[in-house]
Structures are given as structure tokens and as C-alpha cells.
Write an enzyme that holds these catalytic residues in place. Structure first.
Site, PDB file in Angstrom:
ATOM      1  N   ARG A   1     -29.313  13.418   5.750  1.00  0.00           N
ATOM      2  CA  ARG A   1     -28.840  13.994   4.480  1.00  0.00           C
ATOM      3  C   ARG A   1     -29.953  14.842   3.895  1.00  0.00           C
ATOM      4  O   ARG A   1     -31.084  14.363   3.743  1.00  0.00           O
ATOM      5  CB  ARG A   1     -28.464  12.907   3.471  1.00  0.00           C
ATOM      6  CG  ARG A   1     -28.381  13.497   2.057  1.00  0.00           C
ATOM      7  CD  ARG A   1     -27.826  12.584   1.015  1.00  0.00           C
ATOM      8  NE  ARG A   1     -26.390  12.409   1.176  1.00  0.00           N
ATOM      9  CZ  ARG A   1     -25.592  12.004   0.200  1.00  0.00           C
ATOM     10  NH1 ARG A   1     -26.070  11.737  -0.990  1.00  0.00           N
ATOM     11  NH2 ARG A   1     -24.313  11.834   0.418  1.00  0.00           N
TER      12      ARG A   1
ATOM     13  N   HIS B   1     -20.156  18.314   3.828  1.00  0.00           N
ATOM     14  CA  HIS B   1     -20.238  16.849   3.683  1.00  0.00           C
ATOM     15  C   HIS B   1     -19.101  16.229   4.510  1.00  0.00           C
ATOM     16  O   HIS B   1     -18.164  15.646   3.962  1.00  0.00           O
ATOM     17  CB  HIS B   1     -20.116  16.477   2.199  1.00  0.00           C
ATOM     18  CG  HIS B   1     -20.495  15.067   1.878  1.00  0.00           C
ATOM     19  ND1 HIS B   1     -21.070  14.213   2.797  1.00  0.00           N
ATOM     20  CD2 HIS B   1     -20.368  14.347   0.725  1.00  0.00           C
ATOM     21  CE1 HIS B   1     -21.286  13.041   2.218  1.00  0.00           C
ATOM     22  NE2 HIS B   1     -20.864  13.094   0.976  1.00  0.00           N
TER      23      HIS B   1
ATOM     24  N   GLN C   1     -17.569  12.503   4.332  1.00  0.00           N
ATOM     25  CA  GLN C   1     -16.777  12.234   3.124  1.00  0.00           C
ATOM     26  C   GLN C   1     -15.298  12.586   3.348  1.00  0.00           C
ATOM     27  O   GLN C   1     -14.400  11.915   2.840  1.00  0.00           O
ATOM     28  CB  GLN C   1     -17.349  13.062   1.963  1.00  0.00           C
ATOM     29  CG  GLN C   1     -16.583  12.931   0.661  1.00  0.00           C
ATOM     30  CD  GLN C   1     -16.807  11.599  -0.062  1.00  0.00           C
ATOM     31  OE1 GLN C   1     -17.933  11.156  -0.206  1.00  0.00           O
ATOM     32  NE2 GLN C   1     -15.732  10.975  -0.511  1.00  0.00           N
TER      33      GLN C   1
ATOM     34  N   ASP D   1     -15.253  17.414  -8.020  1.00  0.00           N
ATOM     35  CA  ASP D   1     -16.623  16.990  -7.692  1.00  0.00           C
ATOM     36  C   ASP D   1     -17.504  17.423  -8.863  1.00  0.00           C
ATOM     37  O   ASP D   1     -17.045  18.145  -9.771  1.00  0.00           O
ATOM     38  CB  ASP D   1     -17.055  17.673  -6.379  1.00  0.00           C
ATOM     39  CG  ASP D   1     -18.442  17.251  -5.905  1.00  0.00           C
ATOM     40  OD1 ASP D   1     -18.976  16.233  -6.398  1.00  0.00           O
ATOM     41  OD2 ASP D   1     -19.013  17.953  -5.031  1.00  0.00           O
TER      42      ASP D   1
ATOM     43  N   CYS E   1     -15.448  12.415  -4.909  1.00  0.00           N
ATOM     44  CA  CYS E   1     -16.340  11.805  -3.910  1.00  0.00           C
ATOM     45  C   CYS E   1     -17.342  10.854  -4.553  1.00  0.00           C
ATOM     46  O   CYS E   1     -17.891   9.988  -3.879  1.00  0.00           O
ATOM     47  CB  CYS E   1     -17.049  12.891  -3.112  1.00  0.00           C
ATOM     48  SG  CYS E   1     -17.933  14.071  -4.148  1.00  0.00           S
TER      49      CYS E   1
ATOM     50  N   ARG F   1     -15.544   5.191   2.720  1.00  0.00           N
ATOM     51  CA  ARG F   1     -16.730   5.804   3.333  1.00  0.00           C
ATOM     52  C   ARG F   1     -17.264   4.900   4.438  1.00  0.00           C
ATOM     53  O   ARG F   1     -17.667   5.367   5.499  1.00  0.00           O
ATOM     54  CB  ARG F   1     -17.850   6.023   2.295  1.00  0.00           C
ATOM     55  CG  ARG F   1     -17.557   7.005   1.196  1.00  0.00           C
ATOM     56  CD  ARG F   1     -17.324   8.405   1.680  1.00  0.00           C
ATOM     57  NE  ARG F   1     -18.364   8.908   2.574  1.00  0.00           N
ATOM     58  CZ  ARG F   1     -19.587   9.279   2.196  1.00  0.00           C
ATOM     59  NH1 ARG F   1     -19.946   9.252   0.934  1.00  0.00           N
ATOM     60  NH2 ARG F   1     -20.472   9.727   3.081  1.00  0.00           N
TER      61      ARG F   1
HETATM   62  N1  NVA Z   1     -21.489  18.228  -4.265  1.00  0.00           N
HETATM   63  C1  NVA Z   1     -22.208  16.999  -4.493  1.00  0.00           C
HETATM   64  C2  NVA Z   1     -21.668  15.914  -3.607  1.00  0.00           C
HETATM   65  C3  NVA Z   1     -22.289  14.566  -3.813  1.00  0.00           C
HETATM   66  C4  NVA Z   1     -21.721  13.519  -2.924  1.00  0.00           C
HETATM   67  C5  NVA Z   1     -23.691  17.221  -4.243  1.00  0.00           C
HETATM   68  O1  NVA Z   1     -24.037  17.844  -3.245  1.00  0.00           O
HETATM   69  O2  NVA Z   1     -24.501  16.780  -5.058  1.00  0.00           O
HETATM   70  N1   CP Z   2     -20.093  10.544  -2.108  1.00  0.00           N
HETATM   71  C1   CP Z   2     -21.361  10.410  -1.704  1.00  0.00           C
HETATM   72  O1   CP Z   2     -21.810  11.018  -0.731  1.00  0.00           O
HETATM   73  O2   CP Z   2     -22.082   9.533  -2.446  1.00  0.00           O
HETATM   74  P1   CP Z   2     -23.658   9.300  -2.382  1.00  0.00           P
HETATM   75  O3   CP Z   2     -24.313  10.564  -2.853  1.00  0.00           O
HETATM   76  O4   CP Z   2     -23.902   8.126  -3.285  1.00  0.00           O
HETATM   77  O5   CP Z   2     -24.030   9.010  -0.958  1.00  0.00           O
END
Ligand code: NVA
Ligand code: CP
Length: 327
Positions: A106, A133, A136, A229, A270, A315
């Protein structure tokens, strides 16, 4: 044709056929049922997995860990490696590939997860980058299948908000692959990139998907799903002011839910979500901009329409399926 994903990396849903995506969703459903019955079968016994995190996480990290533990694998959580600072991503990939059977990443650049996949010699799973992502999306589609009594290809799925972020991009890709009616509802400046839209419309010709971009809130009519989101993704924290201006008209509230004209419409996110004042950032936003909530009101978030915690649970089951299918 039988589906065989052994050894394959999971870095974007673009790399998977509808049959392969369906296979992972079916496997997730089986694994969820298996967990419910308390089965002790372990599909990943003796496997070693490393979780590389440049950005924060609750769900993704914990889902990978619990999925691995349930199936007998060992996990290393790594946030302070040499990668990118004193050692190239390529060299890091070559080292980690000697120790581990699978690598989760990540972080910021999509390129990083691609280099890891190219050089490690083991499956690499994208746990979120600036661009995509994909893990997800499997959880989201499994949740849709559980709550909506229609095939995915009959579902009208409206994604509201920052439609050019990792979630907007990945949901559009998943929807194109699964033949869904996907609507990105956003101000024009936050529409997904034109090349990606064109690519997905090509796929849609084969799968029967509809890919629609609109600025008009009335287009939520007949939606089965309203998804949103955060307005500001990780790494973009300097953009709150501009995004609040752009996206305030697109907040998911009861008025928008009613405009769907569907009493059974589900609300998805998410997570994490800014729906109340119980976070440091939420309180700062209230102080600075006077907003009680951002992308979704507390009322919708806590309503009977909301399936966000089923989605969060999924998830784990879907990440387990991805690891089992590819290892
Ligand atoms: N779009 C958000 C998703 C978090 C799971 C981010 O990248 O922060
Ligand atoms: N939805 C998601 O990816 O959550 P986290 O950022 O907590 O992993």
C-alpha cells in the site's frame, strides 16, 4: 474454461477477465461460509507473507493479517523498510521474493507495485495506490451480491464524489468488467481521466456495461447503489478547501437518497468516512469550514440503507480469496 490464477499478481482489475473476477467472488463467498462454520482447514499453511505499508490503514492491514492467520500463513508487517530511500524498489523486490511467498503493498505510486510484481518472482497484491484500490472492489461487489437480489449486470451503481481517485477508477474498471451500469456523479474537474473512460467503454462494448459521467444529481434516479468516498484522499491533505467547494453539492444526504426513487437503495463507502465529529480531522473541518460531516451525513451513514460494515467485513473474506487463488 477453468480459472487458474496461481502465481498471478493482483495490481489492477484491468488484468482480470470477468470470469476470473467472478471466480474470486465465488471463492470469497465460500470462504465466508467456511469461516462461519468454524472450519479449521488451512489453505496457506507454511506460507510467508509481507505487508508493505507507506500509507495508513485499518481494514486492509487487518484483513490481510486475519485472512493469513485463518489460513495458517505467517505475516510480517513492514512500514520502515529501506525501500526507495537506501535501496531501489527493484532490489527490494528481489530480496523479499527470496523470503516471502506473497507481497502486499500500500502506498503512493502505482509504479511501485508494478516494479515489485515485475522483479519479486512472487504474487504481489495492491492494497491501494494513488491510482487504484482493487482489493476493495471485490469486497464491494460481494456486498452488492449479498444485498441486491439481481445479477451484477442489472445493477445501477452510482459513485458520487471524487470520481478520479483510486476508488472512482477501480469501481469503474470493476463495473465495466462485470457489465454493470456505472455512473460517476461528480463535478467535471473530478471526472476520471478520459483515457481510462475510453478504455472502459471499449470493455463495456463486450460486457454490456454502461459507463456514464454526469454532473447532474437527478441522475441518481433508479440507482441500486449510492457509493461515496472521502473528498480528500491520503497524500492530498492540502486540498481540503478546494474539494469542499467542489464537492459540497455532491454530499450524500437523505435528499439524494430519496432522489433515487428506490426505497431499497443501499449506501456504500469503503471507509474511513467523515460522517460525524468523532475524529480529529472531522473536528478540524468543523472548526475551519463549519461542516458537520463531509461526503455523507451521519443520518445516511447510520440509516437502514447503509451496508458499510458488511462491506468492511467483506474486505477480509475477499482478500483471503485473492491470496488463496494466487498462491
Ligand atoms: N480514496 C481513499 C481511499 C481510502 C480507503 C484514499 O486513498 O485515501
Ligand atoms: N477501505 C480501506 O482500504 O480501509 P483502510 O484504509 O483502513 O485500509
Amino acid at each position: 474454461m477453468p480459472v487458474n490464477l496461481k502465481g498471478k499478481s493482483f495490481i489492477t482489475l484491468k488484468d482480470f477477465t470477468p470470469e476470473e473476477i467472478r471466480h474470486m467472488l465465488d471463492l470469497s463467498k465460500d470462504l465466508k461460509a467456511k469461516k462461519r462454520t468454524g472450519s479449521k482447514e488451512k489453505a496457506l499453511e507454511g506460507k510467508n507473507i509481507v505487508l508493505l505499508f507507506e500509507k495508513s490503514s485499518t481494514r486492509t492491514r487487518c484483513a490481510f493479517e486475519v485472512a493469513a492467520f485463518d489460513e495458517g500463513a505467517n505475516v510480517t508487517f513492514l512500514t520502515n523498510s529501506q525501500m526507495g530511500k537506501k535501496e531501489s524498489i527493484e532490489d527490494t523486490a528481489k530480496v523479499l521474493g527470496r523470503y516471502y511467498d506473497g507481497i502486499e503493498f500500500r502506498g503512493f505510486k502505482q509504479e511501485t507495485v508494478e516494479i515489485l510484481a515485475e522483479h519479486s518472482g512472487v504474487p504481489v497484491w495492491n492494497g491501494l495506490t494513488d491510482l487504484y484500490h482493487p482489493t476493495q472492489i471485490l469486497a464491494d461487489f460481494l456486498t452488492v451480491m449479498e444485498h441486491i437480489d439481481k445479477p451484477l449486470s442489472k445493477v445501477k451503481f452510482v459513485y458520487v464524489g471524487d470520481a478520479r481517485n483510486n476508488m472512482g477508477n477501480s469501481l469503474m474498471i470493476g463495473a465495466a468488467k462485470m457489465g454493470m451500469h456505472f455512473v460517476a456523479l461528480a463535478p467535471k474537474s473530478l471526472f476520471p481521466a478520459a483515457e481510462l473512460v475510453a478504455e472502459m467503454r471499449e470493455i463495456a462494448k463486450e460486457t454490456g456495461a454502461i459507463i456514464e459521467l454526469t454532473e447532474n444529481i437527478e441522475d441518481v434516479k433508479d440507482a441500486d447503489v449510492i457509493y461515496t468516498d472521502v473528498w480528500v484522499s491520503m497524500g492530498e491533505e492540502d486540498q481540503f478547501e478546494e474539494r469542499i467547494k467542489l464537492l459540497s453539492p455532491y454530499q450524500v444526504n437523505m435528499e439524494m437518497m430519496k432522489k433515487t426513487n428506490n426505497v431499497d437503495v443501499i449506501f456504500m463507502h469503503c471507509l474511513p468516512a467523515f460522517h460525524d465529529q468523532n475524529t480529529v480531522v472531522g473536528r478540524e473541518i468543523k472548526e475551519k469550514f463549519g461542516l458537520e460531516s463531509m461526503e455523507v451525513t451521519d443520518e445516511v451513514f447510520r440509516s437502514k440503507h447503509s451496508v458499510v460494515f458488511d462491506e468492511a467485513e467483506n474486505r477480509m473474506h475477499t482478500i483471503k480469496a485473492i491470496m488463496i487463488a494466487t498462491l
